[in-house]
Design an enzyme around this catalytic site. Structure first.
Site, PDB file in Angstrom:
ATOM      1  N   PRO A 148      25.421  49.542  31.578  1.00 41.73           N
ATOM      2  CA  PRO A 148      25.530  48.077  31.657  1.00 41.73           C
ATOM      3  C   PRO A 148      26.917  47.657  32.151  1.00 41.73           C
ATOM      4  CG  PRO A 148      24.759  48.776  29.485  1.00 41.73           C
ATOM      5  CD  PRO A 148      25.188  50.007  30.215  1.00 41.73           C
ATOM      6  N   GLU A 149      26.944  46.732  33.083  1.00 44.51           N
ATOM      7  CA  GLU A 149      28.216  46.211  33.564  1.00 44.51           C
ATOM      8  C   GLU A 149      28.389  44.788  33.037  1.00 44.51           C
ATOM      9  OE1 GLU A 149      30.080  47.550  36.855  1.00 44.51           O
ATOM     10  OE2 GLU A 149      28.576  48.992  37.471  1.00 44.51           O
TER      11      GLU A 149
ATOM     12  N   HIS B 201      14.446  54.433  19.686  1.00 43.47           N
ATOM     13  CA  HIS B 201      15.876  54.696  19.513  1.00 43.47           C
ATOM     14  C   HIS B 201      16.576  53.591  18.730  1.00 43.47           C
ATOM     15  CE1 HIS B 201      15.271  58.089  22.118  1.00 43.47           C
ATOM     16  NE2 HIS B 201      14.738  57.302  23.034  1.00 43.47           N
TER      17      HIS B 201
ATOM     18  N   ARG C 185      51.603  48.448  42.550  1.00 46.71           N
ATOM     19  CA  ARG C 185      51.103  49.773  42.167  1.00 46.71           C
ATOM     20  C   ARG C 185      50.840  50.667  43.374  1.00 46.71           C
ATOM     21  NH1 ARG C 185      48.531  49.157  36.955  1.00 46.71           N
ATOM     22  NH2 ARG C 185      47.763  51.275  37.208  1.00 46.71           N
TER      23      ARG C 185
END
Ligand SMILES: [Zn+2]
Length: 289
Positions: A2-3, A95, A159
């Protein structure tokens, strides 16, 4: 997996169905999903029982329910977790790991945490109603109204790491998973190995806009499942399969230039990109073959 948009779908579902309800019973059916709770399964259940749920919040891929006690029920879906709202007596899912029985508005409901692989979990965050300390280090996500664009642009451009790695850095920006990173990079025509310091401010802003675009698109598609009493999340559910341009499309023609989409290994996963629209930076050409 899941995002962020799917976790936001879950948060909205929880907001709609459980806020205001009181927890009357908690059954922990497997200890693993509550392993992060120092109280253990019984203490976890005890800390929740009798508490009223005051809201439904999210930071990155974590969600939490602030409780009347000032604590919070903190959750993460991991790889395969689901939060389901079920009527009492509905058959247990294969589950099913944690059952939380709720009473509200004269109704009894069950909030069920179902997780096959159990990388996700639930815990009670002490004093975490406002913002659980366990996740306070996680940066805001680009859909959060308080996200600071200018600060993000400045930090990325300082960065040396590749920009895809930076998009996945939870201290810099949260909630942009592998799929959304690949899609945003394809849309912005930037290769994920391009060092942050070699991007212009305009490019970083473009990338941020594209990340928001794909995340909002997924959110719009996931939103259609709100109406049922079933708060579902499934990372591979195909909410946004139709709109993917890069992710999972190895060998298929690029929707912009027609050349085949390529795949390369990336941090135990894969990156998908078009080598023509997103040229590989010179410094990393050798490494990425
Ligand atoms: Zn292309």
């Amino acid at each position: 997996m899941p995002e962020l948009p799917e976790v936001e779908v879950v948060r909205r579902g929880l907001e709609r169905h459980v806020v205001g309800a009181t927890i009357t019973r908690v059954d922990v059916l497997h200890p693993r999903p509550v392993r992060r709770d120092p109280r253990g399964p019984e203490g976890f259940a005890l800390a929740l029982t009798g508490q009223q749920i005051l809201g439904a919040c999210r930071r990155g891929k974590y969600f939490w329910l602030p409780l009347g006690s000032g604590d919070a029920l903190l959750g993460h879906l991991g790889m395969s977790g689901q939060m389901l709202i079920q009527a009492p007596g509905a058959p247990d899912e294969t589950h099913l790991r944690v059952r939380i029985v709720l009473e509200g508005g004269g109704e009894t409901l069950e909030l069920r945490f179902v997780d096959q692989r159990m990388f996700g979990g639930l815990s009670v965050s002490e004093g975490g109603a406002e913002l659980p300390p366990e996740i306070s280090h996680i940066a805001r996500d680009p859909l959060d109204p308080a996200f600071d664009d200018a600060d993000f642009v400045r930090r990325v451009r300082r960065r040396t790491a590749g920009v895809k790695r930076l998009l996945l850095d939870q201290n810099l920006i949260s909630g942009v998973g592998n799929i959304y990173a690949d899609e945003a990079l394809w849309r912005a025509q930037i290769h994920g190995d391009r060092p942050g310091e070699r991007l212009t401010g305009k490019q970083v802003r473009e990338l941020l806009d594209q990340a928001r675009f794909v995340m909002n698109e997924a959110l719009g598609q996931g939103g259609t499942s709100f109406d049922s009493l079933y708060v579902d999340v499934n990372g591979e559910s195909g909410y946004f399969d139709r709109s993917l341009h890069a992710y999972g499309r190895e060998g298929e023609p690029c929707d912009r230039c027609g050349r085949p989409i390529r795949r390369m290994a990336f941090m135990n996963r894969s990156s998908y990109f078009c080598a023509h629209c997103q040229p590989v930076p010179r410094r990393s050409t050798r490494r990425s073959t």
